[in-house]
Design a protein around this motif. Structure first.
Motif, PDB file in Angstrom:
ATOM      1  N   GLU A  94     -49.189 -34.049  17.868  1.00  0.00           N
ATOM      2  CA  GLU A  94     -48.992 -33.927  19.218  1.00  0.00           C
ATOM      3  C   GLU A  94     -48.076 -34.596  19.560  1.00  0.00           C
ATOM      4  N   THR A  95     -47.974 -35.411  19.942  1.00  0.00           N
ATOM      5  CA  THR A  95     -46.539 -36.044  21.100  1.00  0.00           C
ATOM      6  C   THR A  95     -45.527 -36.327  20.478  1.00  0.00           C
ATOM      7  N   PHE A  96     -45.547 -35.382  18.697  1.00  0.00           N
ATOM      8  CA  PHE A  96     -43.966 -35.627  18.570  1.00  0.00           C
ATOM      9  C   PHE A  96     -42.959 -35.087  19.167  1.00  0.00           C
ATOM     10  N   LEU A  97     -43.619 -33.847  19.651  1.00  0.00           N
ATOM     11  CA  LEU A  97     -42.348 -32.960  20.134  1.00  0.00           C
ATOM     12  C   LEU A  97     -41.182 -33.601  21.524  1.00  0.00           C
ATOM     13  N   GLY A  98     -42.024 -34.374  22.339  1.00  0.00           N
ATOM     14  CA  GLY A  98     -41.595 -34.559  23.905  1.00  0.00           C
ATOM     15  C   GLY A  98     -41.046 -35.704  23.075  1.00  0.00           C
ATOM     16  N   GLU A  99     -41.309 -36.729  22.112  1.00  0.00           N
ATOM     17  CA  GLU A  99     -40.590 -37.906  21.893  1.00  0.00           C
ATOM     18  C   GLU A  99     -39.097 -37.227  21.592  1.00  0.00           C
ATOM     19  N   GLY A 100     -39.239 -36.804  20.336  1.00  0.00           N
ATOM     20  CA  GLY A 100     -38.311 -35.884  19.439  1.00  0.00           C
ATOM     21  C   GLY A 100     -37.164 -35.039  20.281  1.00  0.00           C
ATOM     22  N   LEU A 101     -37.613 -34.862  21.588  1.00  0.00           N
ATOM     23  CA  LEU A 101     -36.476 -33.576  22.434  1.00  0.00           C
ATOM     24  C   LEU A 101     -35.880 -34.849  23.361  1.00  0.00           C
ATOM     25  N   ASP A 102     -36.880 -35.497  23.172  1.00  0.00           N
ATOM     26  CA  ASP A 102     -35.888 -36.894  24.484  1.00  0.00           C
ATOM     27  C   ASP A 102     -34.806 -38.157  23.518  1.00  0.00           C
ATOM     28  N   PHE A 103     -35.112 -37.911  22.380  1.00  0.00           N
ATOM     29  CA  PHE A 103     -34.588 -39.026  21.318  1.00  0.00           C
ATOM     30  C   PHE A 103     -33.189 -37.512  21.194  1.00  0.00           C
ATOM     31  N   LEU A 104     -33.563 -36.723  20.974  1.00  0.00           N
ATOM     32  CA  LEU A 104     -32.183 -35.039  20.883  1.00  0.00           C
ATOM     33  C   LEU A 104     -31.884 -35.168  22.139  1.00  0.00           C
ATOM     34  N   ALA A 105     -32.103 -35.560  23.183  1.00  0.00           N
ATOM     35  CA  ALA A 105     -31.109 -36.038  24.965  1.00  0.00           C
ATOM     36  C   ALA A 105     -30.815 -36.610  25.186  1.00  0.00           C
ATOM     37  N   LYS A 106     -30.390 -37.925  24.292  1.00  0.00           N
ATOM     38  CA  LYS A 106     -30.196 -39.223  24.641  1.00  0.00           C
ATOM     39  C   LYS A 106     -28.899 -39.411  23.339  1.00  0.00           C
ATOM     40  N   ASN A 107     -29.112 -38.329  22.488  1.00  0.00           N
ATOM     41  CA  ASN A 107     -28.387 -38.743  21.718  1.00  0.00           C
ATOM     42  C   ASN A 107     -27.909 -37.456  20.947  1.00  0.00           C
ATOM     43  N   PRO A 108     -26.773 -36.962  21.680  1.00  0.00           N
ATOM     44  CA  PRO A 108     -25.938 -35.865  21.356  1.00  0.00           C
ATOM     45  C   PRO A 108     -25.205 -35.531  20.090  1.00  0.00           C
ATOM     46  N   LYS A 109     -24.944 -36.241  19.575  1.00  0.00           N
ATOM     47  CA  LYS A 109     -24.118 -36.312  18.481  1.00  0.00           C
ATOM     48  C   LYS A 109     -25.104 -35.478  16.706  1.00  0.00           C
ATOM     49  N   VAL A 110     -27.028 -36.384  17.692  1.00  0.00           N
ATOM     50  CA  VAL A 110     -28.311 -36.361  16.119  1.00  0.00           C
ATOM     51  C   VAL A 110     -28.280 -34.717  16.324  1.00  0.00           C
ATOM     52  N   ALA A 111     -28.509 -34.193  14.864  1.00  0.00           N
ATOM     53  CA  ALA A 111     -28.311 -32.845  14.643  1.00  0.00           C
ATOM     54  C   ALA A 111     -30.220 -32.650  14.373  1.00  0.00           C
ATOM     55  N   GLY A 112     -30.150 -33.429  14.008  1.00  0.00           N
ATOM     56  CA  GLY A 112     -32.127 -33.973  14.222  1.00  0.00           C
ATOM     57  C   GLY A 112     -32.449 -34.848  14.074  1.00  0.00           C
ATOM     58  N   VAL A 113     -34.042 -35.025  14.178  1.00  0.00           N
ATOM     59  CA  VAL A 113     -34.824 -36.285  14.636  1.00  0.00           C
ATOM     60  C   VAL A 113     -36.159 -35.912  13.811  1.00  0.00           C
ATOM     61  N   THR A 114     -36.745 -36.898  12.991  1.00  0.00           N
ATOM     62  CA  THR A 114     -38.067 -36.483  12.667  1.00  0.00           C
ATOM     63  C   THR A 114     -38.920 -38.012  12.497  1.00  0.00           C
ATOM     64  N   GLY A 115     -39.987 -38.282  12.118  1.00  0.00           N
ATOM     65  CA  GLY A 115     -40.949 -38.558  11.340  1.00  0.00           C
ATOM     66  C   GLY A 115     -41.344 -39.064  10.574  1.00  0.00           C
ATOM     67  N   HIS A 116     -42.495 -39.617  10.050  1.00  0.00           N
ATOM     68  CA  HIS A 116     -42.989 -40.096   8.799  1.00  0.00           C
ATOM     69  C   HIS A 116     -43.842 -39.023   8.513  1.00  0.00           C
ATOM     70  N   VAL A 117     -43.766 -38.619   7.177  1.00  0.00           N
ATOM     71  CA  VAL A 117     -44.571 -37.793   6.540  1.00  0.00           C
ATOM     72  C   VAL A 117     -46.276 -38.135   5.746  1.00  0.00           C
ATOM     73  N   GLU A 118     -47.265 -38.635   6.734  1.00  0.00           N
ATOM     74  CA  GLU A 118     -48.293 -39.386   5.933  1.00  0.00           C
ATOM     75  C   GLU A 118     -49.390 -38.339   5.323  1.00  0.00           C
ATOM     76  N   GLU A 119     -48.924 -39.222   2.969  1.00  0.00           N
ATOM     77  CA  GLU A 119     -49.669 -38.256   2.530  1.00  0.00           C
ATOM     78  C   GLU A 119     -51.079 -38.260   2.869  1.00  0.00           C
ATOM     79  N   GLN A 120     -52.078 -37.510   3.016  1.00  0.00           N
ATOM     80  CA  GLN A 120     -53.491 -37.689   2.701  1.00  0.00           C
ATOM     81  C   GLN A 120     -53.952 -37.567   1.557  1.00  0.00           C
ATOM     82  N   ILE A 121     -53.201 -36.718   0.580  1.00  0.00           N
ATOM     83  CA  ILE A 121     -53.681 -36.130  -0.377  1.00  0.00           C
ATOM     84  C   ILE A 121     -53.404 -37.337  -1.096  1.00  0.00           C
ATOM     85  N   LEU A 122     -53.984 -38.292  -1.781  1.00  0.00           N
ATOM     86  CA  LEU A 122     -52.568 -38.740  -4.005  1.00  0.00           C
ATOM     87  C   LEU A 122     -53.486 -39.152  -4.449  1.00  0.00           C
ATOM     88  N   ASP A 123     -54.191 -37.864  -5.127  1.00  0.00           N
ATOM     89  CA  ASP A 123     -55.307 -38.245  -6.075  1.00  0.00           C
ATOM     90  C   ASP A 123     -53.960 -37.523  -7.143  1.00  0.00           C
TER      91      ASP A 123
END
Length: 355
Positions: A94-123
């Motif tokens: 829920e809070t990723f977009l706000g932090e991601g937009l802030d990071f891109l605003a502060k880093n104009p040379k960055v095309a994209g920002v992401t975070g960790h993909v947490e796998e929930q099914i490991l069977d």
């Protein structure tokens, strides 16, 4: 419009409702829209999605399902200055977009920002292998691709020519990453959650067979074909270390075939092939500290290596062309954005309204 959240789907009735709900919660604090980009679901995915305030678009023939077609489908309808890409079996933090937009605003040379993909099914052994192999592209900080999606700057996508290649049945995010980096852009992973991922709970070997049937395993070959003649083709070769592994596997397969064909004593040839295969499996089992994981890893190598030439030889369509599609319960056709037809001619009114 600040953010367009694109949810790519194909038969995601089990998770699509929750995926949309988390995306709605995420855009509550920003000016955003949600686009469900469907590759031809035959289950209740569309029926469920119509119960939410989202825009739904779906491919139409002659367009065919692929991992690369969904994001590009959503992108051609998106209005946002930033594009957030997720799958239909993910829950967006829920809070990723706000932090991601802030990071891109502060880093104009960055095309994209992401975070960790947490796998929930490991069977499934495949998802366990993905989590434990500690791939370089999964590290925090500067990365060469954003596997699992993320938040992209629209101006960067435009400089790269298009969002994702409709011809690719996998590795579409790597392809986007290498094209962006060839234009001087950077990609970044924050040390925080981006999404929770609920993958397929399916037998790993059945998953391999299904990935062959759906052409998912052809993706590397398709990627190599797409990069031929491009200024970044050397980067593709350098940034895919698995190519060296699969070259060795191909040599092993050819050597085994040669022994079966040319060794006069067939019993001796078969024995030599089996002993060599057993040695490879044993070595991987020791490395993985598990016979089950070692055997699966070797079988996966064989599938990927065999699929590569099939992918490379597949015909391509221009990835910049408009994807044949319709809008389900959305805007009227006259409000649709412009695109390119099959002959590369610019045209408008491409979406067919249904419902």
């Amino acid at each position: 419009m600040i953010v367009s959240v694109i949810i790519k789907t194909l038969n995601e009735e089990r998770r699509i409702g929750r995926t949309i709900e988390t995306a709605l919660a995420a855009i509550a604090s920003v000016d955003g829209e949600i686009i469900v980009a469907d590759s031809g679901s035959s289950d209740r995915t569309i029926e469920i999605a119509t119960g939410y305030p989202v825009r739904i678009v779906q491919i139409m023939p002659p367009a065919e399902p692929s991992c690369g077609i969904g994001p590009q489908l959503g992108y051609q309808y998106a209005k946002g200055s930033y594009i957030c890409l997720i799958d239909g079996d993910m829950e967006l933090d829920e809070t990723f977009l706000g932090e991601g937009l802030d990071f891109l605003a502060k880093n104009p040379k960055v095309a994209g920002v992401t975070g960790h993909v947490e796998e929930q099914i490991l069977d499934s052994l495949e998802y366990t292998r993905r989590v434990t192999r500690n791939a370089p592209e999964a590290r925090t900080g500067s990365i060469d691709r954003m596997n699992g999606g993320g938040l992209y700057r629209r101006s960067a996508i435009e400089s790269a020519g298009y969002f994702t290649d409709r011809n690719l049945h996998c590795h579409e995010e790597f392809d986007l990453g290498v094209r962006l980096r060839s234009q001087g852009w950077l990609l970044h992973r924050l040390d925080r959650r981006f999404v929770s991922h609920y993958g397929h709970s399916i037998n790993s070997y059945r998953l391999l067979v299904r990935r062959w049937r759906t052409k998912y395993l052809f993706g590397i070959g398709e990627l190599l074909r797409a990069s031929v003649g491009q200024p970044y083709w050397k980067n593709v070769l350098a940034d895919l270390p698995e190519l060296k592994l699969w070259a060795l596997v191909a040599c092993w397969m050819l050597a085994s075939l040669a022994m079966l064909v040319f060794v006069p004593t067939k019993a001796l040839a078969v024995s030599a092939v089996l002993v060599l295969a057993a040695a490879v499996v044993a070595a991987m089992s020791i490395r993985k500290r598990s016979f089950t994981m070692g055997l699966y890893t070797v079988v996966a190598w064989l599938f990927h290596t065999t699929a590569l030439p099939f992918g490379y030889l597949r015909p391509r369509r221009d990835p910049r062309q408009w994807i044949e599609s319709r809008e389900l319960g959305g805007q009227d056709a006259e409000n649709a954005p412009a695109g390119l037809d099959g002959d590369g001619n610019r045209w408008t009114g491409v979406c067919q309204r249904v419902g």
